[in-house]
Structure formats: C-alpha cells, structure tokens
Design a protein around this motif. Structure first.
Motif, short mmCIF file in Angstrom:
data_model
loop_
_atom_site.label_atom_id
_atom_site.label_comp_id
_atom_site.label_asym_id
_atom_site.label_seq_id
_atom_site.Cartn_x
_atom_site.Cartn_y
_atom_site.Cartn_z
N SER A 31 0.80 -1.26 -0.09
CA SER A 31 -0.11 0.08 -0.03
C SER A 31 0.94 1.25 -0.02
CB SER A 31 -1.06 0.03 1.21
OG SER A 31 -1.42 1.29 1.40
N ASP A 226 -7.31 -10.49 6.94
CA ASP A 226 -8.40 -9.19 6.73
C ASP A 226 -9.78 -9.40 6.67
OD1 ASP A 226 -5.98 -7.81 6.71
OD2 ASP A 226 -5.83 -7.43 4.64
N SER A 254 -0.69 -8.73 6.76
CA SER A 254 -2.10 -8.24 6.60
C SER A 254 -2.22 -6.62 6.98
CB SER A 254 -3.00 -8.96 7.58
OG SER A 254 -2.55 -8.68 9.04
N SER A 255 -3.31 -6.37 6.68
CA SER A 255 -3.96 -4.75 7.08
C SER A 255 -4.02 -4.94 8.67
CB SER A 255 -5.14 -4.47 6.61
OG SER A 255 -5.05 -4.60 5.06
N CYS A 271 -1.74 2.81 9.58
CA CYS A 271 -1.24 2.46 8.00
C CYS A 271 -2.27 1.74 7.24
CB CYS A 271 -0.06 1.72 8.30
SG CYS A 271 1.09 2.39 9.45
N PRO A 272 -2.81 2.31 6.26
CA PRO A 272 -3.75 1.61 5.65
C PRO A 272 -3.49 0.47 4.77
CG PRO A 272 -4.19 4.10 5.53
CD PRO A 272 -2.77 3.78 6.06
N GLY A 273 -4.11 -0.66 4.37
CA GLY A 273 -3.64 -1.42 3.48
C GLY A 273 -2.79 -2.38 3.93
N GLN A 274 -2.03 -3.31 3.12
CA GLN A 274 -1.33 -4.47 3.51
C GLN A 274 0.18 -3.86 3.15
OE1 GLN A 274 -2.27 -7.99 1.34
NE2 GLN A 274 -4.17 -8.22 2.52
N ASN A 276 2.11 -1.55 4.06
CA ASN A 276 2.05 -0.01 3.79
C ASN A 276 3.82 0.64 3.84
OD1 ASN A 276 1.86 2.99 3.83
ND2 ASN A 276 -0.09 2.69 4.22
#
Length: 319
Positions: A31, A226, A254-255, A271-274, A276
């Motif tokens: 991400s 997730d 993972s996120s 921290c958004p997403g995998q 990041n």
C-alpha cells in the motif's frame, strides 16, 4: 543474523532460483496510502490493555498462575488466571485469564528474545507451508501458506487452548475474547485468533492484537486475516522483525498496522492496506534497530523477561 537478513533483502527481487527450497519472485503488493495520525488516547484506549497482557506472558508460569508477577500483574487488577500451557521453551507459554474489568477472556502468548526471534525467522523452518486445512476447513483450495515454524508451534498447544477457551466462555458467560502477544507470541496469536473464531459461537467477539509482529504467511493468508479475522499489530520504529521474512520470499503482512514513528511514545500513525510503504515496510535497512523490538512502545511498556521481577521470570536471555 541481521547481516543475513540484510543480504536476503538486498537480493534482486527478480531472481527465480530456489533458496532453501523456496522460489524467489517479485515482492507482493504494498500500500502507498498516506498514514493517518493517532492520538495517545486512541492508542491507550484500544492497545494498552492487550500490551499489558502480552507483557505478563514473559513471566514464569508459577507467577502468572498466582498472579504475583510484580509490576506487570499489578498493572492488571481484577484478573483471574484460568489456564496455561507450554513449557517456556520449545513450546512457548500461553495463558488464559478472565479480565473482569473488560468483561472478556484474554489469551496471551509468550514471545521470545530479539536475538532468538531473528534466528527462528531465518532457520530451516521459515519456508512457506500449506495451512493445515483440517483446522481451518473453509480455507481448502484457497492457496493459503504460512510460516512453517509458526504453524508447528501453534499446533503444539492449539487443541488444549481451544478447549480451555470454550470452557471459560461457558463458565464466565463473557462474549469477548482478546488474543495477544509480542514477537513470536504475536505470530502465534494471529493463528490462535483465527482458530478460536472458527470454532466458537459467532456471537462472541474475537480480537487479535500483536506487537512486533513478523510476517506470517503469503498474500492469501494476509487476505484471510483481513476478511475473516481482523488483526491489529503495532510496529515500533525501525524494528527489523516487522519486515521479515522478506516479501520476495512470498510473505505478506495483513492490514491493521499501527506504526510508532519515534521514541517519544506519542507519535503514532494508522497504516492503511497491506505492507504500507509509509510505515514499517518502508524502513531502510541502514537504520534497523533491534532494541526497538523490545520497546518501549507506549505507557513505558517494553517486552521481554527483564520486565518481570526476580523470581517471576523464565530462563534469562538477551532481553
């Protein structure tokens, strides 16, 4: 060991030759979304209590059983010990407790020292292995692979732990299970949380919180966490454990990452997403700091056997 990690990470990601039986390929997706600031209040309200339980897990079984592990236990009043397992060695300690203040059950897994976790992450058992679908039947055919050593460690106590959780839920009537751990304990906690969630009444809330979490499996494992579990994990500054095993070996976070940016214990970002790149994944290899793995993280919480007083510790190590 850090030199070995650096060497692996610096290898060109386009290599296709097998190393230790593994196929090396390109990095998984990451991400690039901007991280967002969190307040100390945000962190303390959601992460402080799991962190305190994860800290207790470094103390000896005897001191946890009697809830006499000094400062770590005193920081968690109104807690009743219920069950423990493991041998504080090859089979890391876990314990189950009734947190009456939070009206929940807590499952906490013991971690290991900074030196030892880096060794474990890079020994012959760091190869990706198929997730055992006999424990997770609905994952069959989804291509989920996990760290071989982590899975073997998880399975050594999985059945007794699950039986203890089911009994405790029936005895206490609570409707929430919090699973936590630091380092190796965090890696095992992700598997334990998924296992518990798949085997208890879906009306019971299951949360998983890890500290100093290494990558535990492939992209499919990250997606499973997730979509089916939901994991929150805290990475501290330049802790190298948060960036191994490397992504070019097929591993993916993972996120749910919360990243600590400096040693003030006040500068946190979500921290958004995998994986990041604005958080631990973007750390420079030239700035790794193994001491960040131990802490402090926040509220002066550090992890390791040294957090327990004399007489309440397991075998001493380099922490």
């Amino acid at each position: 060991m850090l030199a070995f990690i650096s060497l692996l990470t610096l290898l060109p990601s386009v290599l296709s030759a097998p190393i230790f039986g593994l196929k090396i390929g390109s990095d998984g997706p990451s991400s690039k979304e901007a991280a967002t600031a969190l307040t100390l209040g945000d962190v303390e309200s959601t992460l402080s209590r799991p962190a305190k339980f994860a800290r207790v897990a470094y103390c000896s079984t005897k001191s946890i059983t009697t809830w006499t592990c000094g400062g770590p236990c005193k920081a968690l009043p109104n807690v009743t010990f219920l069950q423990s397992g493991g041998d504080e060695g090859r089979i890391p300690l876990y314990f189950i407790a009734h947190d009456k203040s939070d009206k929940s059950l807590v499952v906490a897994h013991q971690g290991t020292s900074s030196k030892n976790i880096l060794s474990i992450l890079n020994d012959a058992k760091f190869a990706l292995a198929d997730l055992n679908v006999t424990r997770f039947p609905d994952t069959a055919g989804k291509g989920i692979k996990v760290h071989s050593g982590f899975q073997q460690t998880f399975e050594r106590t999985a059945d007794g732990l699950l039986a203890g959780v089911k009994k405790a839920l029936a005895d206490t009537g609570v409707k929430k299970v919090s699973v936590t751990g630091h380092s190796l304990g965090a890696a095992i906690a992700t598997m334990t949380g998924a296992f518990i969630k798949k085997n208890i009444d879906p009306s019971v809330e299951v949360t998983v919180t890890g500290f100093g979490l290494p990558r535990g499996g492939n992209k499919e494992w990250a997606d499973f966490l997730d979509n089916d579990v939901g994991v929150t994990f805290v990475s501290n500054q330049n802790d190298p454990v948060a960036t191994v095993p490397p992504r070019f070996l097929g591993y993916q976070h993972s996120s749910g990452e919360v990243h600590i940016k400096d040693n003030s214990q006040k500068n946190f970002v979500a921290c958004p997403g995998q994986d990041n790149e604005n958080c631990a994944t973007g750390n420079s290899l030239l700035s790794v700091n193994v001491s960040n793995h131990k802490g402090p993280y926040f509220d002066d919480i550090s992890f390791g056997h040294s957090a327990c007083p004399d007489g309440a510790t397991v075998v001493k190590d380099d922490d």
